[in-house]
Write an enzyme that holds these catalytic residues in place. Structure first.
Site, mmCIF file in Angstrom:
data_model
loop_
_atom_site.group_PDB
_atom_site.id
_atom_site.type_symbol
_atom_site.label_atom_id
_atom_site.label_comp_id
_atom_site.label_asym_id
_atom_site.label_seq_id
_atom_site.Cartn_x
_atom_site.Cartn_y
_atom_site.Cartn_z
ATOM 1 N N ASP A 130 -13.036 -27.686 16.449
ATOM 2 C CA ASP A 130 -13.639 -27.118 15.230
ATOM 3 C C ASP A 130 -14.938 -26.348 15.488
ATOM 4 O O ASP A 130 -15.368 -25.567 14.636
ATOM 5 C CB ASP A 130 -13.936 -28.234 14.220
ATOM 6 C CG ASP A 130 -12.691 -29.000 13.815
ATOM 7 O OD1 ASP A 130 -11.588 -28.432 13.896
ATOM 8 O OD2 ASP A 130 -12.817 -30.175 13.415
ATOM 9 N N GLU A 225 -8.405 -24.346 6.600
ATOM 10 C CA GLU A 225 -7.842 -25.447 5.807
ATOM 11 C C GLU A 225 -8.767 -25.916 4.682
ATOM 12 O O GLU A 225 -8.302 -26.461 3.683
ATOM 13 C CB GLU A 225 -7.473 -26.623 6.717
ATOM 14 C CG GLU A 225 -8.659 -27.189 7.499
ATOM 15 C CD GLU A 225 -8.270 -28.290 8.481
ATOM 16 O OE1 GLU A 225 -7.097 -28.679 8.560
ATOM 17 O OE2 GLU A 225 -9.186 -28.769 9.192
HETATM 18 O O1 F6P Z 1 -11.502 -32.312 14.011
HETATM 19 C C1 F6P Z 1 -10.350 -31.791 14.575
HETATM 20 C C2 F6P Z 1 -9.272 -31.698 13.570
HETATM 21 O O2 F6P Z 1 -8.165 -31.194 14.258
HETATM 22 C C3 F6P Z 1 -9.558 -30.889 12.306
HETATM 23 O O3 F6P Z 1 -9.524 -29.511 12.544
HETATM 24 C C4 F6P Z 1 -8.493 -31.413 11.383
HETATM 25 O O4 F6P Z 1 -8.863 -31.273 10.022
HETATM 26 C C5 F6P Z 1 -8.440 -32.864 11.745
HETATM 27 O O5 F6P Z 1 -8.900 -32.962 13.075
HETATM 28 C C6 F6P Z 1 -7.083 -33.509 11.669
HETATM 29 O O6 F6P Z 1 -7.234 -34.866 11.986
HETATM 30 P P1 F6P Z 1 -6.079 -35.930 12.208
HETATM 31 O O7 F6P Z 1 -5.683 -35.846 13.650
HETATM 32 O O8 F6P Z 1 -6.749 -37.239 11.924
HETATM 33 O O9 F6P Z 1 -4.964 -35.600 11.292
#
Ligand code: F6P
Length: 346
Positions: A130, A225
């Site tokens: 991110d 998102e």
């Molecule tokens: O922080 C990294 C990230 O990939 C974000 O971009 C995304 O919103 C989130 O993690 C998704 O997390 P998880 O793996 O818990 O679904």
């Protein structure tokens, strides 16, 4: 007994984690008597006492591999009343002298708290696709994710062009628009929507119609998102919002935006959510080198006793900065980058 250092990887995985683990182990192997113990699944491994020795042999061949050989979790050491005591017990059982914590915002915030509140000697390494972690110009992981997005945008470009469609591409990034902006600029997107700038649907449709009038029969929109419609033109009802902007589980704006665009412009519109593809796969050369530099630096910070600090990239140098600086606030998209992106809208 020599120096015993634990290493854990926490939070969402990203490309470069194995490169960082390898670098810590290889730097340690230059110090007589030093040992590295790999902690499984982030903080959970310390709570549940899951550690194993990492040697030169056990890290051979992992440099190009995505993910983390240690596994990861989003377990927070502050979330259970008995977690701190269990972490301390594991620490003592294994005779640890220090811990290297490889993580993003959540994992390093926990590291900062563990250092401040329990005084466990630790150092941090920043990773996240991110790029929302303050204190470092870049973490590792971001560059690979941006390259993945760029490649996907290139591929979606050709199908959008052939079918004269609008293609809405949703990307990750949590509350920051770095992946969308970099991926969109690199892929030549016609509109980029980021959390830092709530968007007006009417303006987006205007840009698309304008492109159509100019003879461009297709358009590419990259949407982060966590991008939100401007409150004066909100087309989401409360159940949409609950679904899209769930805490820690964002996703779905691209689908609804594509529907609205088709409805308001009459241009055939499709959407694609790049999802976890952005987190997987082999790290780019940039991320391999950065993760390796961070790993070497982190071990040297351990040798120097620089506790509560994090390895960070500042300009071309890898330096040591306080974890406090890294987690005080989320690093939002730079306005200069957004300004560049905007030049190419429409
Ligand atoms: O922080 C990294 C990230 O990939 C974000 O971009 C995304 O919103 C989130 O993690 C998704 O997390 P998880 O793996 O818990 O679904």
């Amino acid at each position: 007994m020599g120096l015993r250092v634990g290493i854990l990887t926490g939070g969402g995985d990203c490309p470069g984690l194995n490169a960082a683990i390898r670098a810590v182990v290889r730097r340690a192997s230059l110090v007589e008597g030093a040992e590295v113990l790999g902690v499984s699944n982030g903080w959970r491994g310390l709570i549940e006492d899951e550690l194993r020795p990492l040697t030169r042999i056990s890290v051979t061949g992992i440099l190009p591999r995505g993910g983390t050989i240690l596994g990861t979790s989003r377990t927070n050491p502050q979330d259970g009343a008995d977690y701190p005591a269990r972490i301390r017990a594991t620490w003592e059982r294994h005779g640890l002298d220090a811990l290297v914590v490889v993580g993003g915002e959540g994992t390093l915030r926990a590291a900062r708290d563990v250092w401040h509140e329990y005084g466990l000697p630790l150092v941090g390494i920043p990773k996240t696709i991110d790029n929302d972690l303050d204190g470092t110009d870049f973490p590792f992981g971001f560059d690979t994710a941006v390259n993945t997005v760029m490649e996907a945008v290139d591929r979606l470009h050709s199908t959008a062009e052939s079918h004269h469609r609008v293609m809405v591409i949703e990307v990750m990034g949590r509350h920051a628009g770095w992946i969308a902006a970099y991926g969109g600029i690199a892929g030549g997107a016609d509109v980029i929507l980021v959390p830092e700038h709530p968007f007006r649907l009417s303006r987006v449709c205007e840009l698309l119609k304008h492109r159509e009038q100019q003879g461009s029969a297709f358009s590419i929109i990259v949407v982060a998102e966590d991008a939100h419609p401007h409150e004066e033109e909100n087309f989401l009802d409360s159940s949409d919002e609950e679904q899209i902007y769930r805490k820690g589980r964002l996703g779905g704006i691209g689908f609804l935006l594509a529907q609205e665009i088709e409805h308001h412009t009459g241009i055939e519109t499709r959407h694609a959510n790049l999802g976890y593809v952005q987190r997987g796969g082999s790290p780019s050369a940039f991320d391999r080198v950065l993760a390796t530099r961070f790993g070497v630096k982190a071990f040297e910070m351990v040798l120097a006793g620089e506790w509560g600090q994090m390895a960070a990239l500042r300009g071309n140098n890898v330096v040591s900065v306080p974890l406090d600086d890294a987690v005080r606030k989320i690093k939002r998209l730079d306005e200069e980058i957004y300004h560049v992106a905007e030049v190419f809208f429409g």
